[in-house]
Structure formats: C-alpha cells, structure tokens
Design a protein around this motif. Structure first.
Motif, PDB file in Angstrom:
ATOM      1  N   TYR A 125      19.231  37.241  43.342  1.00 43.35           N
ATOM      2  CA  TYR A 125      18.075  37.083  44.220  1.00 43.35           C
ATOM      3  C   TYR A 125      17.891  38.326  45.082  1.00 43.35           C
ATOM      4  O   TYR A 125      18.827  38.757  45.766  1.00 43.35           O
ATOM      5  CB  TYR A 125      18.247  35.875  45.138  1.00 43.35           C
ATOM      6  CG  TYR A 125      18.297  34.546  44.423  1.00 43.35           C
ATOM      7  CD1 TYR A 125      17.138  33.852  44.121  1.00 43.35           C
ATOM      8  CD2 TYR A 125      19.526  33.979  44.063  1.00 43.35           C
ATOM      9  CE1 TYR A 125      17.186  32.634  43.467  1.00 43.35           C
ATOM     10  CE2 TYR A 125      19.582  32.764  43.415  1.00 43.35           C
ATOM     11  CZ  TYR A 125      18.404  32.096  43.121  1.00 43.35           C
ATOM     12  OH  TYR A 125      18.456  30.886  42.468  1.00 43.35           O
ATOM     13  N   ALA A 126      16.692  38.891  45.068  1.00 42.65           N
ATOM     14  CA  ALA A 126      16.320  39.966  45.990  1.00 42.65           C
ATOM     15  C   ALA A 126      15.708  39.330  47.234  1.00 42.65           C
ATOM     16  O   ALA A 126      15.296  38.161  47.216  1.00 42.65           O
ATOM     17  CB  ALA A 126      15.334  40.907  45.317  1.00 42.65           C
ATOM     18  N   PRO A 127      15.622  40.049  48.349  1.00 38.33           N
ATOM     19  CA  PRO A 127      14.976  39.489  49.550  1.00 38.33           C
ATOM     20  C   PRO A 127      13.549  39.042  49.239  1.00 38.33           C
ATOM     21  O   PRO A 127      12.798  39.727  48.535  1.00 38.33           O
ATOM     22  CB  PRO A 127      14.984  40.672  50.521  1.00 38.33           C
ATOM     23  CG  PRO A 127      16.126  41.524  50.078  1.00 38.33           C
ATOM     24  CD  PRO A 127      16.167  41.406  48.587  1.00 38.33           C
ATOM     25  N   ILE A 137      15.438  26.966  48.204  1.00 33.24           N
ATOM     26  CA  ILE A 137      15.619  28.152  49.032  1.00 33.24           C
ATOM     27  C   ILE A 137      14.237  28.721  49.323  1.00 33.24           C
ATOM     28  O   ILE A 137      13.524  29.104  48.387  1.00 33.24           O
ATOM     29  CB  ILE A 137      16.486  29.200  48.320  1.00 33.24           C
ATOM     30  CG1 ILE A 137      17.870  28.622  48.000  1.00 33.24           C
ATOM     31  CG2 ILE A 137      16.628  30.456  49.182  1.00 33.24           C
ATOM     32  CD1 ILE A 137      18.721  29.528  47.137  1.00 33.24           C
ATOM     33  N   PRO A 138      13.815  28.765  50.575  1.00 33.48           N
ATOM     34  CA  PRO A 138      12.476  29.288  50.893  1.00 33.48           C
ATOM     35  C   PRO A 138      12.310  30.728  50.416  1.00 33.48           C
ATOM     36  O   PRO A 138      13.256  31.526  50.474  1.00 33.48           O
ATOM     37  CB  PRO A 138      12.411  29.194  52.422  1.00 33.48           C
ATOM     38  CG  PRO A 138      13.404  28.125  52.780  1.00 33.48           C
ATOM     39  CD  PRO A 138      14.508  28.259  51.775  1.00 33.48           C
ATOM     40  N   HIS A 139      11.110  31.040  49.952  1.00 35.54           N
ATOM     41  CA  HIS A 139      10.798  32.395  49.489  1.00 35.54           C
ATOM     42  C   HIS A 139      10.452  33.257  50.712  1.00 35.54           C
ATOM     43  O   HIS A 139       9.306  33.337  51.133  1.00 35.54           O
ATOM     44  CB  HIS A 139       9.619  32.363  48.516  1.00 35.54           C
ATOM     45  CG  HIS A 139       9.902  31.581  47.280  1.00 35.54           C
ATOM     46  ND1 HIS A 139      10.267  32.161  46.084  1.00 35.54           N
ATOM     47  CD2 HIS A 139       9.888  30.238  47.043  1.00 35.54           C
ATOM     48  CE1 HIS A 139      10.462  31.227  45.173  1.00 35.54           C
ATOM     49  NE2 HIS A 139      10.228  30.058  45.732  1.00 35.54           N
ATOM     50  N   ARG A 140      11.441  33.915  51.291  1.00 32.59           N
ATOM     51  CA  ARG A 140      11.212  34.741  52.462  1.00 32.59           C
ATOM     52  C   ARG A 140      12.323  35.785  52.570  1.00 32.59           C
ATOM     53  O   ARG A 140      13.368  35.666  51.908  1.00 32.59           O
ATOM     54  CB  ARG A 140      11.154  33.885  53.729  1.00 32.59           C
ATOM     55  CG  ARG A 140      12.425  33.099  54.006  1.00 32.59           C
ATOM     56  CD  ARG A 140      12.203  32.037  55.056  1.00 32.59           C
ATOM     57  NE  ARG A 140      13.419  31.302  55.365  1.00 32.59           N
ATOM     58  CZ  ARG A 140      13.431  30.065  55.843  1.00 32.59           C
ATOM     59  NH1 ARG A 140      12.296  29.416  56.077  1.00 32.59           N
ATOM     60  NH2 ARG A 140      14.579  29.458  56.109  1.00 32.59           N
ATOM     61  N   ARG A 177      17.851  38.725  55.125  1.00 35.28           N
ATOM     62  CA  ARG A 177      18.655  38.464  53.936  1.00 35.28           C
ATOM     63  C   ARG A 177      19.205  39.769  53.377  1.00 35.28           C
ATOM     64  O   ARG A 177      18.613  40.829  53.531  1.00 35.28           O
ATOM     65  CB  ARG A 177      17.828  37.744  52.871  1.00 35.28           C
ATOM     66  CG  ARG A 177      17.530  36.300  53.245  1.00 35.28           C
ATOM     67  CD  ARG A 177      16.905  35.539  52.108  1.00 35.28           C
ATOM     68  NE  ARG A 177      16.550  34.177  52.508  1.00 35.28           N
ATOM     69  CZ  ARG A 177      15.810  33.364  51.771  1.00 35.28           C
ATOM     70  NH1 ARG A 177      15.340  33.769  50.591  1.00 35.28           N
ATOM     71  NH2 ARG A 177      15.546  32.146  52.190  1.00 35.28           N
ATOM     72  N   ALA A 178      20.341  39.658  52.715  1.00 43.46           N
ATOM     73  CA  ALA A 178      20.986  40.839  52.140  1.00 43.46           C
ATOM     74  C   ALA A 178      20.124  41.416  51.019  1.00 43.46           C
ATOM     75  O   ALA A 178      19.256  40.742  50.453  1.00 43.46           O
ATOM     76  CB  ALA A 178      22.359  40.467  51.605  1.00 43.46           C
ATOM     77  N   ALA A 179      20.362  42.691  50.718  1.00 48.34           N
ATOM     78  CA  ALA A 179      19.597  43.353  49.661  1.00 48.34           C
ATOM     79  C   ALA A 179      19.797  42.664  48.311  1.00 48.34           C
ATOM     80  O   ALA A 179      18.962  42.767  47.416  1.00 48.34           O
ATOM     81  CB  ALA A 179      20.001  44.821  49.571  1.00 48.34           C
ATOM     82  N   ARG A 180      20.882  41.929  48.197  1.00 48.45           N
ATOM     83  CA  ARG A 180      21.186  41.248  46.937  1.00 48.45           C
ATOM     84  C   ARG A 180      22.052  40.031  47.200  1.00 48.45           C
ATOM     85  O   ARG A 180      23.054  40.114  47.898  1.00 48.45           O
ATOM     86  CB  ARG A 180      21.924  42.216  46.002  1.00 48.45           C
ATOM     87  CG  ARG A 180      22.235  41.659  44.628  1.00 48.45           C
ATOM     88  CD  ARG A 180      23.235  42.565  43.927  1.00 48.45           C
ATOM     89  NE  ARG A 180      23.335  42.261  42.505  1.00 48.45           N
ATOM     90  CZ  ARG A 180      24.380  42.570  41.741  1.00 48.45           C
ATOM     91  NH1 ARG A 180      25.417  43.214  42.273  1.00 48.45           N
ATOM     92  NH2 ARG A 180      24.392  42.276  40.461  1.00 48.45           N
ATOM     93  N   ARG A 181      21.652  38.910  46.654  1.00 49.69           N
ATOM     94  CA  ARG A 181      22.491  37.711  46.652  1.00 49.69           C
ATOM     95  C   ARG A 181      22.641  37.247  45.220  1.00 49.69           C
ATOM     96  O   ARG A 181      21.648  37.109  44.487  1.00 49.69           O
ATOM     97  CB  ARG A 181      21.890  36.585  47.491  1.00 49.69           C
ATOM     98  CG  ARG A 181      22.672  35.268  47.401  1.00 49.69           C
ATOM     99  CD  ARG A 181      22.094  34.158  48.257  1.00 49.69           C
ATOM    100  NE  ARG A 181      22.801  32.910  48.042  1.00 49.69           N
ATOM    101  CZ  ARG A 181      22.423  31.944  47.195  1.00 49.69           C
ATOM    102  NH1 ARG A 181      21.306  32.095  46.490  1.00 49.69           N
ATOM    103  NH2 ARG A 181      23.131  30.848  47.043  1.00 49.69           N
ATOM    104  N   VAL A 182      23.872  37.013  44.801  1.00 49.82           N
ATOM    105  CA  VAL A 182      24.146  36.523  43.451  1.00 49.82           C
ATOM    106  C   VAL A 182      24.778  35.139  43.574  1.00 49.82           C
ATOM    107  O   VAL A 182      25.749  34.964  44.320  1.00 49.82           O
ATOM    108  CB  VAL A 182      25.089  37.472  42.688  1.00 49.82           C
ATOM    109  CG1 VAL A 182      25.453  36.900  41.320  1.00 49.82           C
ATOM    110  CG2 VAL A 182      24.438  38.849  42.534  1.00 49.82           C
TER     111      VAL A 182
END
Length: 407
Positions: free
Chosen positions: A201-203, A341-344, A356-361
């Motif tokens: 997931y990207a921000p 998970i809200p899109h934000r 949010r972090a630059a990347r969430r896996v």
C-alpha cells in the motif's frame, strides 16, 4: 456519511443528491462513478445509502464540477428504466455526522476495541525480522492491480470470484515463512494456514469495506503489518439479521452438503420492527431535506438486509495497526464485522494527524476451505450476542459468500 439539504438554497456544493439513479435501477456504485467521471477532475465518490436505493449521493472534487454535472445530466435517464429520468440537487454533509466522523476515537489495543474474536499482538516480530521478511518479499515477482502490487502463495486469490479455487494449489507456503507460521498457528482460534496474499500500500491507498469470503476460507484471518501502520475501521450494523417465516430473527450456518445447520441467534420480531422504523425515519429525513424520496420500503419481516446501511445504523470501531503488529480476526470479528482501511494519506490519531509511511506491506494468512468443510463455527464459539452481516442469510448462508477483498 449523512447528507442534508444546504441551509442556503442558493449554495453550490460539491455534493449532489441524485434521484432515479442507483441499485434499484440496476446501477452499481462503479457504474454511477463512470457516469459522473466526464465532469470530474479527480476521484468521484458515490454514496449508496442502502442496498436497493433508487437514489445516490455523489461527491465531486469541486462545486463547479457539480454544477456542470447538474446542467448536463438533469433530465437524462439512468439505468434500465428509460422512463425514469435523473433529478439532481445540491446536498451538504450533515455537520453533526461530520463532527462525529472526525472525532471517532482510535483504539490502540484489542482490549480497547472490545470486539469478540479480535486479537492484536503488538511487536509480534522484531525490526530485524521485519526487514528480513521485506527482503524476501521484494526478491519475488509482483502482480499489479489498479492501485497496489500483490503476491500470492499457496493459492492465488481470484479477485473476480472473491476467493480461491481450492483445486488449484500453487504449492506449499515458502520455507522462509515456516518459523512465522509456527508462532501464528499456536495462537487461539488459528487453524493451519495454507494461503497468503501480500499487499503493498502506498499513501492514499486503502481497502474497501468487506468481510472475507466465509465460503472460501475457514477459521481466523491473520494480517501482519510491515513497514508502516494504518488505522483500520470495523463496522457492524446494529441490527442486520435474518428472520424465519414466523418473524423470529435467526441466523444459520450450514455445510456445503446442507446436512448441518446451526442456529446462531434468535431474537424477537421487535428488532425487525425497530429496523423498519429506522428506515422510515431515513425516508422522512430525505423528504424533509429534498422534498422527495426514492426509499424502497419493500423490506418485510422475513427479509435479510445485507450490505451497507446508512451511517446512523452502523456501529464503528477504529483500531490502529502499527508496524510489526499481527491482527487476528476470529469468531464475531471475522464473521460479523466488516473491516476497511480508509483511502487517505494521513490518519487522525486521538488529536494528532499521523502521516502514513511511504510503504506499508501487509501479509494476510488464511486457511482455504475445501468442499464438504463447514464454513462457520458452531454458535458456542461465536458468542451468544452475535449479530451477523451477510454471514448467515436465512437459508444456506455459507454457500453464497460475502463480497470480499484481500486485506
């Protein structure tokens, strides 16, 4: 989100009330979004107030674009009934609902969330283990979806089917996951795991509200967060239940052979009446605000009402998932609560805005349900107060599945 008529009749807003358009005319949210896309410079947000609505609310990036949409689409047909033409009016977000939405408290532990069957294990892995997992994942090939990259292990998650083909096994889960699997499978309610979906997931990228398909997977669903955290919202209708021919509220859980049906919940018909009254209040609210309503009042005491009720009928809990935490959804958390998970790009954390972090896996582990296996657990393992949302319809619930995504 709840909408009302603007206080100033001359006010131009980015929100539109669109009658004679929606599921009742055979249009999904995606179809409505496509209809308004030519008049939008960005994302079009479609709000469907209930499952069989004959109207929708549409939010465009700017009020000027909403004005153009009114000019171009008013009086045109929408959907399968060409005799019904759209009527567009400006709407506004109800300030009370907006304030409540902006101030939802964020829970930090499973105990605070207080959802039966939900576990949140903080720091389930170390930072060194997190980096090692990310290196292993990044050494594999990725598949590309519209807004995120994914990997599948054990069984491929088929997004068109919202599940997997249990006859098409890709192979065992990788050897580098085995130490992690041993620890996870020792947790309460966790069955042997044989399917993994990795999401990046990207921000700004989130996950639509869903319940993982109960007819495709058995036992608890597990999600391990790597690289970054996020706020996950859980939603459950206060009264979304099925009823039998006598008006008694029931839920059933059946095996694929229909030989086993377990009664999960029984309640009086007063709950059904309360839901009908709630729907009538929504209809009156729309009459007061917009002078018309397309509310479908065909709901009766022997119908289940799946899907997304209007906001006032939803119980909501927000839980923060920090990096290296393991979320376990079993029992009621698995079958009765939708999660999303809200899109934000930022999360509001009890008075603080957290980017949010630059990347969430996320690593989502499941056990694939094979033909002949039961889709749901017996009532005793789910809790006496379980209210199901799409999990158990009046008959043969477990064979139909639930609209699901991959967490």
């Amino acid at each position: 989100m709840r909408f009302v008529r603007p206080r100033d009749p001359q006010q131009v807003t980015q929100h539109l009330f669109v009658s004679n358009c929606g599921p009742d005319l055979g249009l999904s949210a995606a179809a409505v979004k496509q209809l308004f896309a030519p008049y939008s410079s960005g994302d079009v947000i479609v709000h469907i107030p209930y499952e069989k609505a004959g109207h929708v609310y549409v939010t465009l990036p700017a009020a000027e674009e909403a004005a153009t949409a009114i000019k171009e689409l008013s009086g045109k047909s929408c959907g399968k009934d060409k005799n019904r033409t759209m009527k567009l009016k400006y709407a506004d977000v109800d300030q009370g609902a907006r304030q409540a939405q902006q101030h939802l408290p964020v829970m930090l532990t499973a105990e605070q969330a207080n959802i039966s069957g939900l576990q949140l294990h903080l720091n389930f892995i170390t930072e060194q283990q997190e980096q090692a997992l990310l290196q292993q994942i990044d050494s594999q090939s990725w598949s590309h979806l519209a807004k995120r990259r994914v990997q599948h292990y054990g069984y491929k998650f088929e997004y068109s089917q919202r599940g997997v083909d249990s006859q098409q096994k890709m192979g065992p889960l990788p050897e580098w996951l085995q130490p992690l699997l041993l620890r996870m499978e020792a947790l309460p309610d966790v069955l042997p795991l044989d399917q993994l979906t990795v999401n990046e997931y990207a921000p700004g990228v989130g996950l639509s509200s869903h319940i993982d398909t109960h007819s495709a997977f058995s036992g608890a669903i597990l999600s391990l967060s790597l690289g970054g955290g996020c706020a996950m919202e859980f939603r459950r209708p206060y009264s979304t239940i099925a009823s039998d021919a006598n008006g008694t509220s029931v839920g059933y859980c059946s095996s694929s052979s229909n030989s086993h049906q377990t009664k999960l919940r029984s309640a009086t018909s007063n709950e059904i009446k309360r839901q009908q009254q709630q729907q009538q209040r929504q209809q009156q609210h729309e009459m007061d605000c917009f002078g018309s309503s397309n509310y479908n009042s065909s709901y009766s005491s022997n119908e289940n009402v799946p899907g997304q009720p209007f906001a006032a009928a939803m119980q909501q809990v927000v839980l923060y998932l920090p990096p290296r935490s393991l979320l376990v959804l079993g029992g009621e958390a698995r079958y009765a609560w939708q999660h999303y998970i809200p899109h934000r790009k930022t999360d509001w954390m009890n008075g603080q805005q957290i980017p949010r972090a630059a990347r969430r896996v996320s690593l989502t582990f499941r056990q694939v349900r094979h033909p002949g296996a039961e889709a749901c657990k017996p009532a005793g393992t789910l809790g006496h107060s379980l209210t199901l949302s799409r999990v158990c319809c009046a008959l043969n619930c477990c064979s139909i599945g639930t609209g699901a995504s991959s967490t």
